[in-house]
Write a protein that holds these residues in place. Structure first.
Motif, PDB file in Angstrom:
ATOM      1  N   ARG B 336     -13.687  37.765  -7.939  1.00 30.54           N
ATOM      2  CA  ARG B 336     -14.739  38.397  -8.732  1.00 30.54           C
ATOM      3  C   ARG B 336     -16.054  38.237  -7.990  1.00 30.54           C
ATOM      4  N   PHE B 337     -16.844  39.275  -7.974  1.00 34.38           N
ATOM      5  CA  PHE B 337     -18.088  39.129  -7.202  1.00 34.38           C
ATOM      6  C   PHE B 337     -19.289  39.840  -7.790  1.00 34.38           C
ATOM      7  N   HIS B 338     -20.433  39.249  -7.479  1.00 33.57           N
ATOM      8  CA  HIS B 338     -21.740  39.816  -7.782  1.00 33.57           C
ATOM      9  C   HIS B 338     -22.254  40.431  -6.479  1.00 33.57           C
ATOM     10  N   THR B 339     -23.033  41.492  -6.604  1.00 35.58           N
ATOM     11  CA  THR B 339     -23.573  42.131  -5.402  1.00 35.58           C
ATOM     12  C   THR B 339     -25.071  42.311  -5.539  1.00 35.58           C
ATOM     13  N   GLN B 340     -25.748  42.170  -4.414  1.00 42.06           N
ATOM     14  CA  GLN B 340     -27.174  42.506  -4.375  1.00 42.06           C
ATOM     15  C   GLN B 340     -27.401  43.443  -3.205  1.00 42.06           C
ATOM     16  N   THR B 341     -28.251  44.435  -3.390  1.00 41.38           N
ATOM     17  CA  THR B 341     -28.522  45.359  -2.289  1.00 41.38           C
ATOM     18  C   THR B 341     -29.267  44.602  -1.191  1.00 41.38           C
ATOM     19  N   ALA B 342     -29.163  45.109   0.032  1.00 44.44           N
ATOM     20  CA  ALA B 342     -29.607  44.358   1.200  1.00 44.44           C
ATOM     21  C   ALA B 342     -31.121  44.320   1.339  1.00 44.44           C
ATOM     22  N   GLY B 343     -31.677  43.142   1.165  1.00 41.70           N
ATOM     23  CA  GLY B 343     -33.114  42.972   1.378  1.00 41.70           C
ATOM     24  C   GLY B 343     -33.478  43.318   2.803  1.00 41.70           C
ATOM     25  N   CYS B 344     -32.580  43.000   3.745  1.00 41.79           N
ATOM     26  CA  CYS B 344     -32.907  43.210   5.157  1.00 41.79           C
ATOM     27  C   CYS B 344     -32.861  44.677   5.548  1.00 41.79           C
ATOM     28  N   SER B 345     -32.347  45.555   4.685  1.00 42.81           N
ATOM     29  CA  SER B 345     -32.361  46.973   5.025  1.00 42.81           C
ATOM     30  C   SER B 345     -33.646  47.634   4.532  1.00 42.81           C
ATOM     31  N   ALA B 346     -34.391  46.915   3.721  1.00 42.40           N
ATOM     32  CA  ALA B 346     -35.637  47.476   3.209  1.00 42.40           C
ATOM     33  C   ALA B 346     -36.710  47.384   4.280  1.00 42.40           C
ATOM     34  N   THR B 347     -37.654  48.301   4.239  1.00 50.34           N
ATOM     35  CA  THR B 347     -38.709  48.304   5.249  1.00 50.34           C
ATOM     36  C   THR B 347     -40.074  48.163   4.598  1.00 50.34           C
ATOM     37  N   ALA B 348     -40.982  47.557   5.359  1.00 48.06           N
ATOM     38  CA  ALA B 348     -42.354  47.432   4.872  1.00 48.06           C
ATOM     39  C   ALA B 348     -43.074  48.765   5.024  1.00 48.06           C
ATOM     40  N   GLN B 349     -42.627  49.576   6.010  1.00 45.59           N
ATOM     41  CA  GLN B 349     -43.226  50.887   6.211  1.00 45.59           C
ATOM     42  C   GLN B 349     -42.661  51.866   5.182  1.00 45.59           C
ATOM     43  N   GLN B 350     -43.488  52.714   4.653  1.00 45.09           N
ATOM     44  CA  GLN B 350     -43.080  53.705   3.655  1.00 45.09           C
ATOM     45  C   GLN B 350     -42.152  53.078   2.606  1.00 45.09           C
TER      46      GLN B 350
END
Ligand SMILES: Nc1nc2c(ncn2[C@@H]2O[C@H](COP(=O)(O)OP(=O)(O)O)[C@@H](O)[C@H]2O)c(=O)[nH]1
Ligand SMILES: [Mg+2]
Lengths: 138, 570, 305
Positions: B336-350
């Motif tokens: 069983r698992f929880h998921t979080q979207t990838a913080g490292c794929s987010a960008t500071a630009q736009q």
């Protein structure tokens, strides 16, 4: 031509363990022919400056991602002055909002790199600025 | 060319002459194609994790797959297609957003608000000093108090955090690892002071220390003694807290540190198996605790690779739990698992682009069969998210759940040549990592040798390079860059007053409590640390009840266990 | 900084001057400063620390520093890590283990890159030891690269050599087989909390029995460097070895070895630098390699057989 490689301390201050950026930069500097002294995580400003002095480093790169940058960067600047080591090129990186970056540069941090800054830009900066520091000494 | 089909029950049917003829025509046509030259085209032939990709997938790529053994039906071993027979038809995933900042009182106010608006589960984010075992007035805490979460120095703060909240009626998820045993003790003590017995408490503790050494680096003690702490917690909860999930084994941070999908998968499962082995070595029956283990994965931007990763995770876990560890209860086989979207794929630009990334990542998690999901806010790379962006993140999940219809069919990508081939590839890569870890002698030895750290550093450097060379595109970062981007985004700021106030209150606490009692309980905790047969949990509860601070308790434990430092691996 | 100013600052025991002096030595400019200070050397206790990567050398160094500091002694630490043969860059990471001593003024830590030198040390390690000795450190710890079997240099340079091994590791067994036995004054079985620790001790004992020992017989100490266990015993073993050296007069032999090591490094360094220049102009046409070597050697101005 430099007779010995540039030496740069890469440090992680603060309590966050996000060393991905610091390590990628350490590695890029090493691959550019520098000797990189990695202090490990959780370093206090005093420890970072002592390290740079003992290692006769040309530069210090400090990475902070915990949000404590406005506390820790100024402490390093202060320590460098106290150790009469203001000539060491001090730069930093992290998630630092532009207005904070401006204030830190006024305080004496030479450059602030934010996420997304190309590695080559950082390598070029270190090569240029630390190289300058070497020339008058020779 | 078509492989020999050794398993007639597989997905890859025997090709007919007509099909073969079409195949040859396609090969000829495909060979005439000219490669694109635009940015990003340098990596068309591999996933974001460098798994080589073919132009198209066909029956021959899944010829080795056995329908019953490898795929089965939803709710059937090995659960490739999910652990529920009806997928999301019976129950949607749990939308759980993580919160916490400033002082306990500020966060408590937020909790009351959330509970009044229909949320049932609370999720505690602690600040860095708390996560690292330092009190708010310690020199190490300078500039960090209340920044990325709430500051909890002692039972007093925990009492404030849950003031006016019926702790028997909610579930609480606490994201804390190094000092997880102390947070658990504080939670129990706070509840029991209100007359709620520990057996009634429900919730989850992250408590996954192995991934700290591997990736997130928020450790305190060295690995070996810490494994004992974990076994003690699992044993204690098994006996006394039937509704508590002791540990959430996390790949999220491994991925954030720059690993590939296969590394995230392999290292996380290896950690999970290490806990299973440690508990079994302590004499526990695998079925007595396995049902309380849960996992926590990252959902990154390479859509199909992520889906394959989640599917492979279930299959590998089921196989190992049944075949290797001899679990009998089907619940013990189900990951069983929880998921979080990838913080490292987010960008500071736009930063607004992050909304779109999060939506794709969330969909991958759902198509992969996640049990619960946290969607990141668009501005999380910059600082604590604003209220508006937190709301958009939650709405993203709601659109996904109620509008897209992806929830109506279980495992809709099952049987896709590509997804099945990639799922097999993920499993093969994970097994190969398990073999390498075994060569080191186990997870702890591999940590001490810097194996994981080296693998991750290597992957993250390669990835960074591919962006520098524009083999890969990140929109707004190395392509489609907007000049003179406005820099004024609304960010939540935590003031220095929080830090001064919290530091003063912990200093004040130390003058008011019964110091002799504090010293006595800390001494008995130290003795328990030295005696591997004792269980630490009751001693920890005694300590927190005397209002010993977290820093003091950690110090006492460190005097026996030492503190961990890692070797430099780039 | 002028050389005079450097010397003046060094005499005033400014850490920055020591740091800079070591940099000079590393870049082949150590001549004046080392010569000026050499008469002040000879007081420090020098301890070498070798063994495969990951056995816990840096952690042991940190624990030994803690012990020495407890006795009021000042300590210099030199940690050598390999340079990349391609980029010449290096990652120097041993400091991580020594962080607790960073702000102790009586501890000075210097990381050195091997810069292509074999033998587990850097070319200027001996100079760095001299400089730290002259600066007044009571104890100098030298941690080698710790790769493979070329660890003989440390035994020349240090008065007492510790060889650290760890249980359950193929590397450690390789080391035993590779004949590194002879350089150990003390064997350290680190990570003694590991279930296979006793087996490693037996293996060391039986490897020792294969050799003939005269004079000092290496001691064997089990440690758990992280927790600090066994460090008292290790320190005591070091003291016994030092006492042995002093009583038997073998200390003079060790000092001579260190001196010869340093001279060889300096001479080789100069020859190599000259050689590099000469070889730059060499090409593969014309002479055969032997004739070309003869020519280069005669240009060097030395008589060689
Ligand atoms: N279990 C255990 N681990 C240790 C001990 N000493 C060192 N380590 C670990 O071994 C790893 C390598 O240590 P390090 O000192 O860097 O080794 P070096 O490469 O030989 O300098 C680190 O993870 C240390 O924490 C010990 O006594 N017991
Ligand atoms: Mg080391």
């Amino acid at each position: 031509m430099n007779e010995r490689p540039l030496r740069v301390v890469i440090a992680k201050a603060g309590l966050d363990g996000h060393d991905r950026g610091a390590k990628v930069i350490a590695r890029a500097l090493r691959d550019a022919g520098m000797e990189v002294i990695y202090t490990g995580l959780f370093q206090a400003p005093e420890q970072i400056v002592q390290t740079a002095v003992q290692e006769d480093a040309d530069g210090i790169g400090l990475s902070i991602l915990s949000g404590a940058h406005m506390t820790l960067f100024p402490l390093v600047v202060e320590q460098l002055k106290a150790q009469d080591a203001g000539d060491i090129v001090f730069f930093g990186g992290g998630t630092i909002p532009p207005e904070d970056a401006r204030r830190l540069k006024e305080l004496g941090v030479r450059e602030i790199f934010t996420p997304g800054a190309p590695l080559q830009t950082i390598v070029d900066f270190v090569t240029r600025e630390c190289g300058k520091r070497r020339t008058p000494a020779a | 060319m078509a492989k020999m089909i050794d398993r007639p029950s597989g997905l890859g049917a025997q090709p007919t002459p007509a099909f073969e003829e079409q195949h040859r025509r396609w090969e000829a046509a495909s060979a005439k194609g000219r490669s694109r030259k635009d940015p990003g085209s340098g990596a068309v032939d591999r996933t974001i994790s460098d798994v080589p990709l073919k132009v198209v997938y066909a029956p021959e790529d899944v010829a080795g797959l056995d329908l019953a053994e490898d795929l089965a039906w939803p709710g059937e071993y090995p659960y490739t297609r999910g652990i529920h027979p009806n997928g999301y038809r019976d129950r949607l995933w749990t939308m759980r957003q993580f919160a916490g900042f400033g002082t306990a009182a500020q966060t408590n106010e937020r909790y009351h608000f959330l509970l009044e608006h229909g949320q049932h589960g609370l999720s505690v984010a602690f600040d860095m000093p708390t996560l690292m075992g330092y009190d708010s007035d310690a020199p190490q805490s300078r500039g960090e108090v209340g920044k990325c979460g709430v500051a909890i120095d002692s039972l007093a703060d925990m009492e404030v955090l849950f003031d006016g909240i019926d702790m028997g009626d909610i579930t609480t998820s606490m994201t804390i690892n190094g000092p997880a045993c102390i947070a658990l003790a504080q939670y129990i003590a706070a509840a029991e002071k209100k007359g709620i017995p520990r057996a009634k408490l429900g919730g989850t503790l992250q408590a996954d220390i192995l991934k700290e050494y591997i990736a997130q680096k928020e450790w305190i003690f060295p690995p070996r003694p810490h494994m004992r702490i974990i076994v003690d917690m699992i044993q204690f909860c098994t006996r006394e807290m039937p509704k508590w999930n002791t540990i959430s084994i996390s790949g999220y941070h491994i991925r954030e540190a720059g690993s590939t999908a296969a590394q995230e998968l392999a290292f996380t499962l290896a950690d999970g198996f290490a806990y299973v082995e440690a508990c079994m070595a302590a004499g526990m029956d695998v079925d007595s605790f396995a049902g309380r283990l849960s996992f926590f994965f990252n959902s990154h931007i390479d859509f199909f690779e992520e889906i394959a990763k989640f599917r492979a995770a279930r299959r590998i876990y089921a196989r190992h739990m049944r075949e290797k560890y001899g679990a009998k209860d089907t619940r013990s086989w189900q990951l069983r698992f929880h998921t979080q979207t990838a913080g490292c794929s987010a960008t500071a630009q736009q930063p607004e682009n992050n909304i779109v990334r999060v939506a794709f990542e969330a969909m991958a998690a759902v198509l992969g069969g996640t049990q619960s999901l946290h969607t990141n806010s668009m501005d999380e790379v910059l600082a604590l998210p604003s209220e508006k962006s937190v709301e958009i993140a939650l709405r993203t999940q709601q659109v996904l759940a109620y509008e897209t219809n992806v929830t109506n069919v279980v495992d809709p990508l099952g049987g896709s040549y590509y997804v099945e081939a990639l799922t097999e590839e993920m499993e093969a890569q994970a097994e190969s990592y398990f073999a390498q870890i075994a060569e080191y002698g186990g997870v702890i030895e591999a940590i001490e040798s810097g194996f994981f750290q080296r693998e991750i550093a290597e992957a993250s450097y390669r990835y960074q390079r591919s962006i520098e060379t524009r083999d890969r595109v990140i929109v707004g970062v190395n392509a489609f860059v907007k000049e003179d981007e406005p820099e004024n985004i609304d960010l939540l700021k935590i003031t220095e007053e929080t830090e001064r106030g919290q530091a003063a209150s912990v200093r004040d606490l130390r003058t008011k409590r019964d110091d002799a009692a504090v010293r006595r309980t800390l001494e008995s905790l130290r003795a328990a640390c030295r005696d591997p047969k004792d269980n630490l949990m009751p001693h920890l509860i005694d300590c927190v009840n005397t209002y010993a601070t977290e820093g003091e308790i950690v110090e006492a434990m460190a005097s026996v266990y030492g503190r961990y430092t890692e070797r430099a691996v780039l | 900084m002028t050389d005079d100013a450097l010397l003046r600052d060094f005499e005033m025991r400014k850490p920055r001057a020591l740091a800079r002096a070591i940099s000079y030595a590393e870049s082949g400019r150590g001549r004046d400063i080392v010569r000026a200070l050499y008469s002040q050397t000879g007081r420090a206790l020098t301890i070498g620390l070798t063994g495969p990567p990951g056995v816990g050398k840096s952690t042991l160094a940190s624990a030994l520093v803690r012990k020495a500091r407890g006795l009021g002694k000042s300590v210099g630490v030199i940690s050598v890590d390999p340079s990349s043969p391609f980029s010449h860059g290096a990652l120097l990471g041993d400091r991580i283990r020594l962080a607790e001593h960073f702000t102790d003024e009586a501890v000075f830590i210097r990381s050195m890159a091997s810069r292509g030198h074999l033998g587990g040390l850097a070319g200027a390690t001996a100079d760095a030891v001299s400089l730290m000795d002259a600066f007044g450190f009571d104890v100098i710890l030298i941690e080698t690269v710790g790769v493979g079997q070329s660890e003989i240099a440390i035994a020349e340079l240090a008065q007492t050599t510790l060889v650290a091994l760890q249980p359950g590791s193929g590397d450690s067994i390789q080391v035993l087989k590779a004949g590194i036995m002879e350089i150990a004054d003390v064997f350290v079985v680190n990570k003694a909390d590991h279930p296979m620790a006793n087996q490693l001790r037996r293996e060391i004992r039986s490897a020792m029995e294969m050799l003939e020992w005269k004079g000092w017989i290496p001691e064997l100490v089990a440690t758990q460097a992280l927790a600090g266990d066994g460090i008292e015993e290790l320190w005591a073993a070091i003291q016994r070895h030092m006492a042995y050296l002093n009583e038997t007069g073998e200390i003079e032999g060790r000092r001579r070895n260190a001196f010869v090591h340093q001279v060889r490094q300096l001479a080789m360094g100069r020859i190599e630098r000259r050689l590099d220049v000469l070889l730059e102009g060499e090409n593969s046409t014309g002479l055969d390699p032997y004739a070309a070597a003869d020519r280069v050697i005669s240009t060097l101005g030395v008589q060689l057989p």
